[in-house]
Design an enzyme around this catalytic site. Structure first.
Site, short mmCIF file in Angstrom:
data_model
loop_
_atom_site.label_atom_id
_atom_site.label_comp_id
_atom_site.label_asym_id
_atom_site.label_seq_id
_atom_site.Cartn_x
_atom_site.Cartn_y
_atom_site.Cartn_z
N ALA A 63 0.45 -1.24 -0.46
CA ALA A 63 0.09 -0.18 0.05
C ALA A 63 0.80 0.98 -0.33
O ALA A 63 2.05 0.99 0.05
CB ALA A 63 -0.75 0.08 1.66
N GLU A 105 -0.77 -9.74 -1.11
CA GLU A 105 -1.96 -9.27 -0.94
C GLU A 105 -2.49 -9.90 -2.33
O GLU A 105 -3.28 -10.57 -2.96
CB GLU A 105 -2.28 -8.88 -0.18
CG GLU A 105 -1.98 -9.51 1.41
CD GLU A 105 -2.32 -7.91 2.46
OE1 GLU A 105 -2.74 -6.83 1.61
OE2 GLU A 105 -2.76 -8.31 3.59
N1 T1G Z 1 4.73 3.16 0.06
C1 T1G Z 1 4.71 4.46 -0.36
N2 T1G Z 1 6.23 4.75 -0.54
C2 T1G Z 1 7.38 3.62 -0.69
C3 T1G Z 1 6.80 2.85 -0.04
C4 T1G Z 1 5.81 2.66 0.10
N3 T1G Z 1 5.13 1.26 0.61
N4 T1G Z 1 7.87 1.80 -0.57
C5 T1G Z 1 9.05 2.31 -0.48
N5 T1G Z 1 8.36 3.33 -0.96
C6 T1G Z 1 9.49 4.76 -1.18
C7 T1G Z 1 10.45 5.40 -0.46
O1 T1G Z 1 9.84 6.31 0.85
C8 T1G Z 1 11.43 5.72 -0.82
O2 T1G Z 1 10.60 7.62 -1.43
C9 T1G Z 1 11.42 5.21 -2.31
O3 T1G Z 1 10.04 4.49 -2.54
C10 T1G Z 1 12.43 4.22 -2.86
O4 T1G Z 1 12.54 3.61 -1.64
C11 T1G Z 1 -2.87 -3.20 3.07
C12 T1G Z 1 -1.06 -2.16 4.19
C13 T1G Z 1 10.54 -2.23 -1.35
C14 T1G Z 1 12.29 -3.31 -0.45
O5 T1G Z 1 6.41 -2.63 4.03
O6 T1G Z 1 10.70 -2.16 2.03
O7 T1G Z 1 0.72 -3.10 2.30
O8 T1G Z 1 13.01 8.26 -0.43
O9 T1G Z 1 14.72 3.49 -0.41
O10 T1G Z 1 15.50 0.59 -1.01
O11 T1G Z 1 -1.53 -5.40 4.36
O12 T1G Z 1 10.78 0.49 -0.14
O13 T1G Z 1 12.96 8.44 -1.99
O14 T1G Z 1 11.27 9.58 -1.71
O15 T1G Z 1 13.48 1.86 0.38
O16 T1G Z 1 15.75 0.06 -3.19
C15 T1G Z 1 4.12 -3.06 2.72
C16 T1G Z 1 8.40 -0.64 2.55
C17 T1G Z 1 2.62 -1.76 2.90
C18 T1G Z 1 7.42 -2.32 1.30
C19 T1G Z 1 12.65 -1.27 -1.99
N6 T1G Z 1 5.19 -2.60 2.04
N7 T1G Z 1 9.63 -0.52 1.31
O17 T1G Z 1 13.71 -1.24 -1.45
O18 T1G Z 1 14.54 1.44 -2.07
S1 T1G Z 1 1.94 -1.66 4.45
C20 T1G Z 1 6.18 -2.15 2.92
C21 T1G Z 1 9.99 -0.83 1.42
C22 T1G Z 1 0.83 -2.12 3.40
C23 T1G Z 1 -1.34 -4.03 3.17
C24 T1G Z 1 -0.47 -3.19 4.32
C25 T1G Z 1 11.80 -1.13 0.20
C26 T1G Z 1 12.00 -1.87 -0.28
P1 T1G Z 1 12.11 8.32 -1.59
P2 T1G Z 1 13.79 2.97 -0.13
P3 T1G Z 1 14.61 0.54 -2.13
#
Ligand code: T1G
Length: 698
Positions: A63, A105
């Site tokens: 998300a 999901e």
């Molecule tokens: N939402 C918004 N921005 C995100 C994002 C996300 N899910 N994931 C990454 N970004 C932004 C991050 O802030 C950065 O921004 C840029 O993308 C690159 O990220 C319904 C409710 C995928 C392994 O927890 O683990 O789904 O600094 O530097 O090192 O059940 O990003 O460039 O402006 O981390 O290559 C669950 C979170 C959400 C995954 C990539 N998903 N992201 O790593 O790049 S909750 C997560 C990561 C959810 C559902 C629930 C990592 C990555 P900027 P990065 P990276």
């Protein structure tokens, strides 16, 4: 769907839904709307099967976290997922990069899943204080069984495509050319008349062990102490074993909404962005070219030097570890070998990984061996004269353009730079012990440090698995400067009537990994003792050092001597309360004419946490830290502050800055101690009705 990040088109009999929402194809409202529209459109065309895939470097990574703090906007992900699962045409999900959270999901609501090798699949919601809120706790057990599901969702750690195939989470491994091989796979499914396969209709294999859930709850209790999501997750996976998908998803939604509105999820979402913000420095353009670091050198083969060398070796960067004394070099290498053996015993490292890392480390007593290194870090004795001598040697031996870094915890990097003819190449790289484990790296910018040197350390930190925080010059930089005030309050509370056990258990109960006295015993009381003597302080003269001075003079150095603030079991190192310390406290309090009394838990929490907050805001107003969230990251990654509290600055906002200033002012009035003068920054923010978080977007 013109400006939509989602496009829909036909490829033969395949309806292809393509998502393009950089950087990580997060499931923003527009993406959800685009998928919903494409599902609708596919009902009316002659496609036989749908294929969902993403452009860019990754499949949907979840998300959009930035939306989670706001009221949910339709179409809601769970509704789209239910529509997908009940779609009349089979849906194939083609995965690459990271299929995480809501992305996985969505993939599990598809009828077939394929992925290119190396794709990561996971449900990391727990790391944000959440739980999968779109059927993940109900579908994953149906695909991989409850045991595997518990491991993946409670840890939040991803697995790779190869393991996912073995587990039954995906059905097919693609070639590296995802587009071509996914189309081929979809056509194969058409040829074999493959039908829809609603995951929700699969019944979960009942756990082989009927006590699985209670045992699992006990097993993770310590690690998840204080967090609310893990227990909900265990309940939901257990529910999936006995209920239909509708009932399971209803309960999941209820628990998800409770987690999403919790302060600890707000804190963990703050931490997610705060960790990424530390690489952004307002005065250094993000496209500043870093220097190439293909080899490193470490001077000083002690505990710190060995740990730092391991960081480079673990990242595959050849590193030379030197010490003047061959015995010290031998001892250093033994420590490294022992560390790796322990990591293997704990299953963290394979023999192959250890062999690869060890092959990167060469030990020597020759300073000359550093002459080709791209960066050299000194981790010698914490004494200015010793370090100045080492820096002048580095200046003589190291090649032009090499970065000369110091691992000092406190000392003035400008003064070290003065021992060289290349001040622009000099910087501080403050690792935290044990250096091969602790994630924090304070990058200390000296006055003349060149911007590209700072940028190099920022990029290098990520490469060696560290979280970099750029800090300015002052005694103790950010973390240790704040720790000084925090530790002083703990000492004064001891004299005023608290016991080491009381202070430590209050702070550990609040979420700290270790209380301040236990930390001191772990680090060794003799380090602070020597530093105070170096500064010319007379032993026992200041109340806040009277007890540690007395303990060291009784040869009670902490864990290393099996006694410090506590007695320690020689085998298990378990800490035990020591009445001798209580007696010492009574004598010292009497000497300073302090009447000891009962201290409440609230007083302990206020004095220690407000000490961090007030000093942290002074650091901000002096420009030693770029933003409040950088200070939070320092404390989470270097000092065991609980991530689900967000950090000292985030905590201050959670309490409310007006209450914070009121309490600090009361402490100043009652003690007349200048330490408790509220910082100007705090007073200004309260006056404007602002928060510390409002300063994070610098
Ligand atoms: N939402 C918004 N921005 C995100 C994002 C996300 N899910 N994931 C990454 N970004 C932004 C991050 O802030 C950065 O921004 C840029 O993308 C690159 O990220 C319904 C409710 C995928 C392994 O927890 O683990 O789904 O600094 O530097 O090192 O059940 O990003 O460039 O402006 O981390 O290559 C669950 C979170 C959400 C995954 C990539 N998903 N992201 O790593 O790049 S909750 C997560 C990561 C959810 C559902 C629930 C990592 C990555 P900027 P990065 P990276």
């Amino acid at each position: 769907m013109s400006d939509s990040p989602v496009s829909y088109g036909k490829n033969g009999s395949i309806g292809v839904i393509s998502i393009n929402n950089p950087p990580v194809n997060a499931l923003s409202q527009k993406v959800r709307q685009g998928i919903s529209d494409a599902l609708e459109e596919s009902l009316g065309d002659n496609s036989k099967i749908l294929l969902i895939m993403c452009k860019g470097r990754t499949f949907i990574a979840g998300a959009d976290i930035t939306e989670l703090g706001k009221p949910p906007v339709p179409p809601h992900l769970p509704d789209i997922i239910t529509r997908m699962e009940n779609h009349p045409k089979p849906i194939v999900m083609a995965l690459h990069g990271n299929a995480l959270g809501g992305g996985l999901e969505l993939a599990m609501a598809g009828h077939y899943r394929c992925a290119i090798p190396g794709t990561k699949l996971g449900l990391p919601e727990v790391k944000l204080g959440l739980l999968p809120g779109a059927g993940g706790t109900q579908r994953l057990p149906r695909l991989v069984g409850p045991e595997n599901a518990l491991d993946m969702i409670v840890s939040g750690n991803p697995i790779n495509a190869e393991k996912a195939l073995k587990m039954g989470l995906i059905d097919h491994l693609l070639d590296e050319d995802i587009e071509k091989s996914a189309i081929a796979y979809a056509n194969q499914l058409i040829q074999s008349n493959s039908d829809v396969r609603p995951t929700g209709k699969i019944s979960v294999t009942t756990p082989s062990n009927s006590n699985l859930f209670s045992e699992y709850r006990n097993r993770v209790a310590r690690k998840t102490r204080g967090q609310i999501a893990p227990d909900f997750i265990i309940k939901l996976v257990e529910l999936a074993c006995s209920s239909d998908i509708i009932a399971g998803q209803e309960k999941e939604r209820e628990y998800f909404l409770e987690c999403r509105s919790s302060p600890q999820s707000a804190a963990l979402r703050h931490v997610f962005f705060a960790e990424r913000a530390t690489s952004k420095l307002p005065d250094i353009p993000s496209d500043t070219q870093p220097r190439d670091i293909s080899s490193a050198g470490v001077i000083g083969a002690g505990t710190m030097g060995g740990g730092i060398a391991m960081c480079f070796a673990n990242a595959g960067i050849p590193v030379k570890l030197i010490d003047t004394d061959s015995d010290a070099v031998a001892r250093g290498m033994q420590i490294i070998e022992k560390n790796y053996a322990n990591s293997m015993k704990r299953g963290r490292f394979t023999q192959e990984k250890v062999d690869a890392a060890m092959s990167c480390i060469t030990a020597s007593t020759e300073f000359e061996s550093l002459k080709e290194a791209d960066i050299v870090i000194e981790a010698v004795f914490e004494n200015m004269a010793v370090k100045e001598k080492v820096f002048s040697q580095m200046d003589e031996v190291c090649k032009k353009g090499a970065i000369l870094a110091s691992n000092t915890s406190y000392l003035d990097i400008d003064q070290l730079a003065d021992s060289t003819n290349r001040a622009k190449d000099v910087i501080g790289s403050h690792f935290f012990s044990p250096a091969n484990v602790m994630k924090l790296l304070e990058i200390v910018r000296a006055t003349r440090t060149a911007p590209d040197v700072v940028q190099t350390l920022i990029k290098l930190s990520r490469k060696i698995g560290k979280v970099p925080v750029a800090v300015g010059l002052c005694h103790g930089f950010v973390g240790n400067r704040m720790l000084k005030g925090y530790g002083r309050q703990a000492q004064l509370l001891l004299l005023e009537g608290a016991s080491p056990q009381q202070i430590d258990s209050v702070m550990e109960g609040w979420g700290l990994a270790m209380g301040p006295l236990a930390v001191s015993d772990l680090a060794g009381l003799d380090i602070g003792y020597r530093s105070r003597r170096d500064q010319g302080l007379v032993s026992g003269e200041l109340p806040e050092f009277a007890l540690p001075d007395a303990l060291v003079e009784l040869d009670r150095l902490g864990q290393k001597s099996s006694a410090g603030y506590y007695q320690y079991d020689k085998e298990t190192r378990a800490r035990q309360i020591d009445p001798e310390v209580e007696a010492l406290l009574k004598d010292i309090a009497a000497r300073f004419e302090i009447t000891r009394q009962t201290i409440s838990e609230e007083v302990i929490l206020d004095r220690l946490l407000l000490a961090l907050v007030n000093e942290g805001t002074r650091i901000l107003e002096e420009g030693i830290a770029t933003r409040p969230s950088d200070i939070d990251i320092v404390y989470l990654n270097g000092y065991g502050f609980p991530a689900w509290r967000g950090g000292p600055m985030f905590h201050a906002d959670t309490v409310g800055l007006d209450t914070v200033v009121e309490k600090i002012t009361a402490l100043y009035n009652s003690t007349q101690d200048d330490f408790w003068k509220p910082s100007k920054l705090l007073e200004n923010l309260v006056e404007k009705g602002d928060t510390l978080s409002s300063l994070n977007n610098k």
